[in-house]
Design an enzyme around this catalytic site. Structure first.
Site, short mmCIF file in Angstrom:
data_model
loop_
_atom_site.label_atom_id
_atom_site.label_comp_id
_atom_site.label_asym_id
_atom_site.label_seq_id
_atom_site.Cartn_x
_atom_site.Cartn_y
_atom_site.Cartn_z
N LYS A 160 0.88 -1.17 0.00
CA LYS A 160 0.00 0.00 0.00
C LYS A 160 0.92 1.22 0.00
O LYS A 160 1.12 1.89 1.02
CB LYS A 160 -0.94 -0.02 1.22
CG LYS A 160 -2.07 0.98 1.10
CD LYS A 160 -3.14 0.69 2.14
CE LYS A 160 -4.07 1.88 2.33
NZ LYS A 160 -4.80 2.28 1.14
N1 PMP Z 1 -7.70 -0.81 -3.16
C1 PMP Z 1 -7.12 0.38 -2.95
C2 PMP Z 1 -6.37 1.03 -4.05
C3 PMP Z 1 -7.26 1.02 -1.71
O1 PMP Z 1 -6.70 2.21 -1.51
C4 PMP Z 1 -8.00 0.39 -0.70
C5 PMP Z 1 -8.16 1.07 0.64
N2 PMP Z 1 -7.10 0.76 1.50
C6 PMP Z 1 -8.58 -0.86 -0.95
C7 PMP Z 1 -8.40 -1.43 -2.20
C8 PMP Z 1 -9.36 -1.59 0.11
O2 PMP Z 1 -8.52 -2.05 1.11
P1 PMP Z 1 -9.01 -2.23 2.61
O3 PMP Z 1 -10.32 -2.94 2.53
O4 PMP Z 1 -7.95 -3.03 3.24
O5 PMP Z 1 -9.16 -0.87 3.18
#
Ligand code: PMP
Length: 296
Positions: A160
């Site tokens: 991330k």
């Molecule tokens: N894809 C992207 C590009 C994101 O920024 C997020 C948010 N973190 C998600 C998917 C969903 O991830 P999560 O459910 O872990 O927040």
């Protein structure tokens, strides 16, 4: 929290390299590696009724994201968990969005980063729904992004990492300037991937379909919602999804820590209804994060 002020001008406390500092003093120098070369990773998580949902998984992912970018966060996952809770408490927050971030410092300028020190901060603030609830009720409208999710051999897609959000921000900016709320992104192959900050799900004949997260984030919310669907006996299919199939889906929704479960009314030329299964899963997710269904 005061009236909508800019994010650098608020009251409160930010955890910064191991201690709480007044919000306005949580600053970094302009010659910080992360600022120039995107050597930064972050998390987005929410607290509900004082409990941070899936905190340990978020802290673990932060560590993993940094490792993928080649640096080690000097605080353990358990220490990060404790720091997150401390931030919530110091700011007297019960329902909040939280932003842990880790980055390479200012010891070195240039693409090379071996000499940089890792830093970390955690901020939290009250943040309502990610999308306007009035629009989300009927389903938000998605543009089709101009940019595609890169191949795993092109970028560190499972981190991330801030750098990966360049195309997300541009895609969302374009979508908003054209009157949409967000954008659906295809991947390097042309397959359906996700939105700019949330994963995508589709419903057809009572089954849930979602793309394999091989070039984008396998969201924590995504996995939670898949479990919730399976618990209801719903078949969950993870597979390649091509755009020409979008016409055949009845419902679509997005999942994310910020977006939670957000109904989608349309993506480009394809229209969806806000149906029973989407509503059920949105409710199940809400019950889960608020502790009414065990899965914390
Ligand atoms: N894809 C992207 C590009 C994101 O920024 C997020 C948010 N973190 C998600 C998917 C969903 O991830 P999560 O459910 O872990 O927040």
């Amino acid at each position: 929290m005061a009236e909508q002020r800019t994010f650098d001008d608020r009251d409160g406390w930010i955890w910064f390299d191991g201690k709480l500092v007044p919000w306005r003093e949580a600053n970094i120098h302009i010659l910080t590696h992360a600022m120039h070369y995107a050597s930064s990773v972050f998390e987005g998580q929410r607290a509900y009724n004082g409990e941070i949902f899936k905190l340990h998984e978020h802290s673990q992912r932060l560590h993993k994201s940094a490792n993928i970018l080649g640096f080690e966060i000097p605080w353990s996952v358990v220490e990060i968990n404790a720091a997150c809770r401390e931030v919530l408490k110091a700011n007297k927050l019960v329902d909040a969005y939280m932003r842990p971030v880790a980055w390479r410092g200012s010891e070195q300028m240039g693409v090379s980063a071996q000499g940089t020190k890792p830093h970390m901060a955690i901020a939290a603030w009250e943040w309502g729904k990610y999308f306007d609830p009035k629009l989300a009720e009927k389903g938000i409208r998605l543009d089709i992004a101009r940019y595609r999710r890169p191949a795993p051999y092109t970028a560190p897609v499972h981190s991330k990492a801030a750098g990966l959000y360049m195309i997300a921000t541009l895609s969302r900016q374009q979508a908003e300037s054209r009157g949409y709320e967000d954008a659906l992104m295809f991947d390097w192959r042309g397959q359906v991937a996700e939105a700019t900050g949330a994963n995508a799900f589709f419903v057809r004949d009572g089954e849930l379909h979602t793309a394999i997260p091989d070039c984008f984030l396998d969201g924590i919310t995504r996995r939670t919602v898949m479990d919730l669907a399976r618990n209801r006996g719903v078949t969950v299919v993870e597979r390649d999804i091509w755009p020409d199939e979008l016409e055949s889906f009845e419902q679509m929704f997005l999942t994310g820590s910020a977006a939670e479960v957000t109904f989608v009314g349309s993506a480009g030329p394809w229209n969806f209804e806000v149906g029973d299964l989407s509503r059920q899963l949105a409710k199940d997710y809400d019950d889960t994060v608020n502790g009414r269904i065990a899965n914390r």
